[in-house]
Write an enzyme that holds these catalytic residues in place. Structure first.
Site, mmCIF file in Angstrom:
data_model
loop_
_atom_site.group_PDB
_atom_site.id
_atom_site.type_symbol
_atom_site.label_atom_id
_atom_site.label_comp_id
_atom_site.label_asym_id
_atom_site.label_seq_id
_atom_site.Cartn_x
_atom_site.Cartn_y
_atom_site.Cartn_z
ATOM 1 N N TYR A 20 0.903 -1.716 -0.052
ATOM 2 C CA TYR A 20 -0.143 0.349 0.244
ATOM 3 C C TYR A 20 1.008 1.295 0.343
ATOM 4 O O TYR A 20 1.995 1.232 0.431
ATOM 5 C CB TYR A 20 -0.648 -0.098 1.400
ATOM 6 N N ASP B 271 9.252 2.786 -0.327
ATOM 7 C CA ASP B 271 8.337 3.451 0.612
ATOM 8 C C ASP B 271 8.300 2.661 1.853
ATOM 9 O O ASP B 271 8.550 1.699 2.296
ATOM 10 C CB ASP B 271 6.737 2.664 -0.017
ATOM 11 N N LYS C 55 4.568 9.100 8.993
ATOM 12 C CA LYS C 55 4.013 8.632 9.985
ATOM 13 C C LYS C 55 5.463 9.177 11.335
ATOM 14 O O LYS C 55 5.004 10.041 11.890
ATOM 15 C CB LYS C 55 4.273 6.491 10.719
HETATM 16 C C1 LIG Z 1 0.590 4.952 5.874
HETATM 17 C C2 LIG Z 1 1.314 4.059 4.495
HETATM 18 C C3 LIG Z 1 1.476 5.552 3.385
HETATM 19 C C4 LIG Z 1 -0.034 6.672 3.423
HETATM 20 O O1 LIG Z 1 0.372 7.474 4.324
HETATM 21 P P1 LIG Z 1 -0.625 8.660 4.890
HETATM 22 O O2 LIG Z 1 0.267 10.012 5.954
HETATM 23 O O3 LIG Z 1 -1.154 7.693 5.144
HETATM 24 O O4 LIG Z 1 -1.109 9.468 3.341
HETATM 25 C C5 LIG Z 1 1.398 5.193 2.378
HETATM 26 N N1 LIG Z 1 3.146 4.147 2.489
HETATM 27 C C6 LIG Z 1 2.724 3.793 3.690
HETATM 28 C C7 LIG Z 1 3.799 2.361 3.314
HETATM 29 C C8 LIG Z 1 2.119 3.679 4.204
HETATM 30 O O5 LIG Z 1 2.066 3.056 5.393
#
Ligand SMILES: *Cc1c(COP(=O)(O)O)cnc(C)c1O
Length: 438
Positions: free
Chosen positions: A152, A247, A275
């Site tokens: 994701y 990511d 995060k």
């Molecule tokens: C949480 C997450 C996102 C999206 O981040 P948001 O701050 O919710 O937009 C993208 N990539 C990964 C791997 C994530 O865990």
């Protein structure tokens, strides 16, 4: 051994607030997983958090393993982070002009993460990924993006895609409102599959702008990848001049200061963060090799901007959070306590031969209802989430809060002491006994 008290949960206030919220927001929430649709019951409205604990509006207290879905590696309301925000607050909240605090946070990070030569701050993980994808396309002047099934990357259109049938496929839209045309420039591959990866580059190598992967996929179970797979991906991207994007929105500052790149010893060309980097306030960041970052406006032709980017409150919170992470031994201790917690639970479930396992890396853990074999691909996850739903409710009744979905991982913070983890493990054991008693 801790005595575990099971009690029926009173949540009249949360329920009333949820009824009201449903008249205000789609599904009553501002992010879908919060609606508790994947588990029994309705959401707890949270009143406050402190250390490893949460209190809901009916004053139920929980040990929290959701930790705001990852950002709170230092628990709730950490005194150093709170003080940093309070101090920044005295000076105003936003200027739309550069501040010293942006330099301070960027410098702290760039000094410690070798593959980040230049960075840019944004306000969410989604925004970081969206910008990195545009940058990869702008830098390479190519169109295709490769992603992996089970990863994701936020809610940007081009990555809300799922695999069609076959090993290497063009994406199919996985959300209404994402056109097939948008999805068609994303190739979707299975995780941990060397053959599919090689086939993809053999067929499309010269058209691939970038490949994005969660090097530690943690949004659809915890799908630990083999080092050889990630290394092969690195090699193929280099050979075909495609931009490798890690990511690290979850794994960054979580499994080590340098994230998964540091753990595996593999450097991406670009990396995205979110995060933890905001310490509980909205911060995202992307960065990497300076010749790629030179394409970003105003230096280069790839446009990207943000009214609240580098916000001084958020920068102060982020600097306090990552400074705490940089303390010697921080990650060893996180890993040691989490492993202790996991082993407490598994020694019981294995002695009972329950169909249950926990996959773990650093302070991330995921509950798998399987025979114990390591799950590395999305399609290997048992889609029957009934045992998770039962466990989720049984844990709430025993004062433990997990994210409300069996596909989500749990997080241990630095203030989840061994004592608290022992207590939580006892609650897990009691709850699992109830689940497996049928
Ligand atoms: C949480 C997450 C996102 C999206 O981040 P948001 O701050 O919710 O937009 C993208 N990539 C990964 C791997 C994530 O865990």
């Amino acid at each position: 051994m801790h005595t575990i008290e099971k009690k029926a949960i009173v949540k009249n206030t949360s329920e009333a607030l949820f009824e009201k919220a449903k008249t205000l927001f789609p599904g009553g929430v501002n992010s879908p997983v919060r609606a508790f649709k994947s588990v029994f019951g309705s959401p707890h409205f949270i009143k406050k958090g402190d250390g490893p604990y949460l209190w809901d509006e009916d004053d139920n207290q929980f040990i929290d393993f959701c930790c705001s879905w990852g950002p709170l590696i230092h628990g709730h309301n950490h005194p150093q982070i709170r003080t940093a925000i309070e101090n920044a607050l005295q000076l105003g909240t936003s200027f739309g002009a550069p501040t010293r605090k942006e330099n301070d946070l960027a410098e702290f990070i760039i000094e410690r993460i070798p593959h980040l030569e230049k960075v840019r701050f944004v306000s969410s993980g989604t925004e970081a990924v969206m910008s990195a994808i545009r940058l990869a396309r702008g830098y390479t002047e190519r169109n295709y993006i490769v992603k992996f099934e089970g990863c994701y990357h936020g809610h940007l259109d081009q990555l809300l895609v799922k695999a069609g049938s076959g090993l290497v496929t063009f994406g199919e839209s996985s959300s209404a409102g994402v056109t097939e045309k948008m999805a068609a420039e994303t190739l979707v591959l299975p995780l941990n599959d060397l053959q599919a990866l090689e086939d993809c580059f053999a067929n499309y190598g010269s058209e691939i702008a970038g490949v994005i992967i969660e090097p530690i996929p943690a949004n659809n179970g915890l799908l630990l990848q083999e080092n050889g797979f990630l290394q092969k991906l690195r090699d193929l991207c280099s050979e075909h001049h495609a931009v490798l994007i890690f990511d690290e929105v979850i794994s960054g500052f979580r499994v080590g200061f340098s994230g998964a790149a540091g753990v595996y010893g593999i450097s991406p060309d670009l990396a995205t963060y979110g995060k933890i980097i905001g310490g509980g306030l909205p911060v995202g960041m992307y960065g990497g090799r300076k010749e790629i970052m030179a394409c970003i406006s105003p230096d280069g032709p790839v446009y990207q901007a943000g009214t609240l980017s580098g916000n001084p409150l958020a920068m102060s919170s982020g600097l306090a959070a990552v400074s705490l992470c940089a303390a010697p031994g921080f990650y060893e201790d996180q890993g040691r306590r989490t492993q202790f917690f996991v082993e407490c639970i598994l020694s019981h479930t294995q002695s009972k031969a329950y169909k249950f396992n926990i996959q773990q890396i650093g302070s991330i853990f995921w509950l798998a209802f399987n025979d114990g074999s390591v799950i590395r691909k999305a399609e290997e996850i048992d889609p029957d989430m009934t045992p998770f739903k039962m466990l989720h409710r049984a844990l709430l009744e025993r004062g433990v809060y997990l994210g409300p979905s069996g596909y989500e991982v749990g997080f241990v913070s630095s203030v989840h002491s061994e004592e608290i983890l022992e207590q939580a493990a006892a609650a897990f054991i009691d709850a699992l006994d109830e689940v497996f008693a049928g």
